[in-house]
Write a protein that holds these residues in place. Structure first.
Motif, PDB file in Angstrom:
ATOM      1  N   GLY A  10       1.071  -0.709  -0.213  1.00  0.00           N
ATOM      2  CA  GLY A  10       0.178   0.218   0.109  1.00  0.00           C
ATOM      3  C   GLY A  10       1.166   1.172  -0.043  1.00  0.00           C
ATOM      4  N   TYR A  11       1.985   1.017   0.508  1.00  0.00           N
ATOM      5  CA  TYR A  11       2.804   2.369   0.219  1.00  0.00           C
ATOM      6  C   TYR A  11       3.638   2.034  -1.252  1.00  0.00           C
ATOM      7  CZ  TYR A  11       2.030   3.654   4.318  1.00  0.00           C
ATOM      8  OH  TYR A  11       1.300   3.651   5.529  1.00  0.00           O
ATOM      9  N   ILE A  12       4.069   3.394  -1.230  1.00  0.00           N
ATOM     10  CA  ILE A  12       5.537   3.801  -2.602  1.00  0.00           C
ATOM     11  C   ILE A  12       6.635   4.428  -2.350  1.00  0.00           C
ATOM     12  CG2 ILE A  12       4.021   5.674  -3.738  1.00  0.00           C
ATOM     13  CD1 ILE A  12       4.368   4.655  -6.401  1.00  0.00           C
ATOM     14  N   PRO A  13       7.846   3.869  -2.914  1.00  0.00           N
ATOM     15  CA  PRO A  13       8.321   5.192  -2.096  1.00  0.00           C
ATOM     16  C   PRO A  13       9.213   6.139  -3.473  1.00  0.00           C
ATOM     17  CG  PRO A  13       9.800   2.802  -3.555  1.00  0.00           C
ATOM     18  CD  PRO A  13       7.908   2.547  -3.415  1.00  0.00           C
ATOM     19  N   MET A  29      -0.802   4.524  -1.063  1.00  0.00           N
ATOM     20  CA  MET A  29      -0.974   4.769  -1.966  1.00  0.00           C
ATOM     21  C   MET A  29      -2.054   5.951  -2.595  1.00  0.00           C
ATOM     22  SD  MET A  29      -0.120   1.527  -4.123  1.00  0.00           S
ATOM     23  CE  MET A  29      -0.329   2.288  -5.397  1.00  0.00           C
ATOM     24  N   GLU A  30      -2.946   5.656  -1.289  1.00  0.00           N
ATOM     25  CA  GLU A  30      -4.180   6.701  -1.122  1.00  0.00           C
ATOM     26  C   GLU A  30      -3.578   8.540  -1.438  1.00  0.00           C
ATOM     27  OE1 GLU A  30      -6.062   5.932   2.296  1.00  0.00           O
ATOM     28  OE2 GLU A  30      -7.208   4.502   1.915  1.00  0.00           O
ATOM     29  N   HIS A  31      -2.634   8.782  -1.028  1.00  0.00           N
ATOM     30  CA  HIS A  31      -2.119  10.242  -0.787  1.00  0.00           C
ATOM     31  C   HIS A  31      -1.683  10.937  -1.841  1.00  0.00           C
ATOM     32  CE1 HIS A  31      -2.526  10.365   3.162  1.00  0.00           C
ATOM     33  NE2 HIS A  31      -0.818   9.324   4.160  1.00  0.00           N
ATOM     34  N   LEU A  32      -1.742   9.583  -3.529  1.00  0.00           N
ATOM     35  CA  LEU A  32      -1.493   9.792  -5.065  1.00  0.00           C
ATOM     36  C   LEU A  32      -2.543  10.577  -5.391  1.00  0.00           C
ATOM     37  CD1 LEU A  32       0.889   7.371  -5.835  1.00  0.00           C
ATOM     38  CD2 LEU A  32       1.562   9.033  -4.747  1.00  0.00           C
ATOM     39  N   GLN A  33      -4.143  10.073  -5.242  1.00  0.00           N
ATOM     40  CA  GLN A  33      -4.858  10.730  -5.558  1.00  0.00           C
ATOM     41  C   GLN A  33      -5.670  11.822  -5.898  1.00  0.00           C
ATOM     42  OE1 GLN A  33      -8.179   7.731  -4.807  1.00  0.00           O
ATOM     43  NE2 GLN A  33      -7.132   6.030  -5.948  1.00  0.00           N
ATOM     44  N   GLN A  34      -4.290  12.791  -4.259  1.00  0.00           N
ATOM     45  CA  GLN A  34      -4.941  13.464  -4.055  1.00  0.00           C
ATOM     46  C   GLN A  34      -4.302  15.057  -4.812  1.00  0.00           C
ATOM     47  OE1 GLN A  34      -6.610  14.329  -0.964  1.00  0.00           O
ATOM     48  NE2 GLN A  34      -6.781  12.065  -0.877  1.00  0.00           N
ATOM     49  N   PRO A  35      -6.047  15.962  -5.063  1.00  0.00           N
ATOM     50  CA  PRO A  35      -5.327  17.100  -6.280  1.00  0.00           C
ATOM     51  C   PRO A  35      -3.755  17.556  -5.611  1.00  0.00           C
ATOM     52  CG  PRO A  35      -6.872  17.335  -5.267  1.00  0.00           C
ATOM     53  CD  PRO A  35      -7.039  16.320  -4.397  1.00  0.00           C
ATOM     54  N   CYS A  36      -3.367  17.804  -4.444  1.00  0.00           N
ATOM     55  CA  CYS A  36      -2.015  18.638  -4.559  1.00  0.00           C
ATOM     56  C   CYS A  36      -0.986  17.792  -4.527  1.00  0.00           C
ATOM     57  CB  CYS A  36      -1.528  19.223  -2.485  1.00  0.00           C
ATOM     58  SG  CYS A  36      -2.326  17.923  -1.566  1.00  0.00           S
ATOM     59  N   PHE A  37      -1.456  16.282  -4.277  1.00  0.00           N
ATOM     60  CA  PHE A  37      -0.706  15.728  -4.943  1.00  0.00           C
ATOM     61  C   PHE A  37       0.044  15.912  -5.550  1.00  0.00           C
ATOM     62  CE2 PHE A  37       2.167  11.905  -4.958  1.00  0.00           C
ATOM     63  CZ  PHE A  37       3.543  12.447  -3.530  1.00  0.00           C
ATOM     64  N   LEU A  38      -0.921  15.074  -6.948  1.00  0.00           N
ATOM     65  CA  LEU A  38      -1.386  15.565  -8.173  1.00  0.00           C
ATOM     66  C   LEU A  38      -0.276  16.620  -8.649  1.00  0.00           C
ATOM     67  CD1 LEU A  38      -5.070  14.470  -9.125  1.00  0.00           C
ATOM     68  CD2 LEU A  38      -2.833  13.319  -9.243  1.00  0.00           C
ATOM     69  N   GLU A  39       0.362  17.324  -7.692  1.00  0.00           N
ATOM     70  CA  GLU A  39       0.767  18.743  -8.497  1.00  0.00           C
ATOM     71  C   GLU A  39       1.647  18.681  -7.918  1.00  0.00           C
ATOM     72  OE1 GLU A  39      -0.935  22.326  -7.013  1.00  0.00           O
ATOM     73  OE2 GLU A  39      -2.999  22.567  -6.825  1.00  0.00           O
ATOM     74  N   LEU A  40       2.355  18.110  -7.244  1.00  0.00           N
ATOM     75  CA  LEU A  40       3.979  17.235  -7.655  1.00  0.00           C
ATOM     76  C   LEU A  40       4.145  15.946  -8.247  1.00  0.00           C
ATOM     77  CD1 LEU A  40       3.960  17.068  -3.604  1.00  0.00           C
ATOM     78  CD2 LEU A  40       4.971  18.573  -5.070  1.00  0.00           C
TER      79      LEU A  40
END
Length: 77
Positions: A10-13, A29-40
């Protein structure tokens, strides 16, 4: 060839930072879908393209990255 570091399910390095100041962290991996993370992720694509080899590298300061992760983790009221 054995892997040195085992990544929990469930994690990504991710490698964050610029120049000599880099830090390897694990992001859920849940964080990858958040808009602010998508900007990163878009920032990484702009600097490195879509065909990065190996660990995902995000070119921002560790302070900014941790601030974004803290914002994602805060419960919404």
């Amino acid at each position: 060839m054995a892997r040195k570091d085992k990544v929990p399910r469930g994690y990504i390095p991710i490698l964050i930072g610029r120049g000599e100041d880099k830090e390897k962290i694990l992001v859920h991996m849940e964080h990858l879908q958040q808009p602010c993370f998508l900007e990163l992720l878009d920032l990484a694509m702009q600097e490195f393209g879509y065909d990065q080899k190996g660990i995902l590298h995000i070119p921002c300061t560790t302070k900014v990255f941790h601030s974004i992760i803290d914002t994602i983790r805060k419960p919404k009221s």
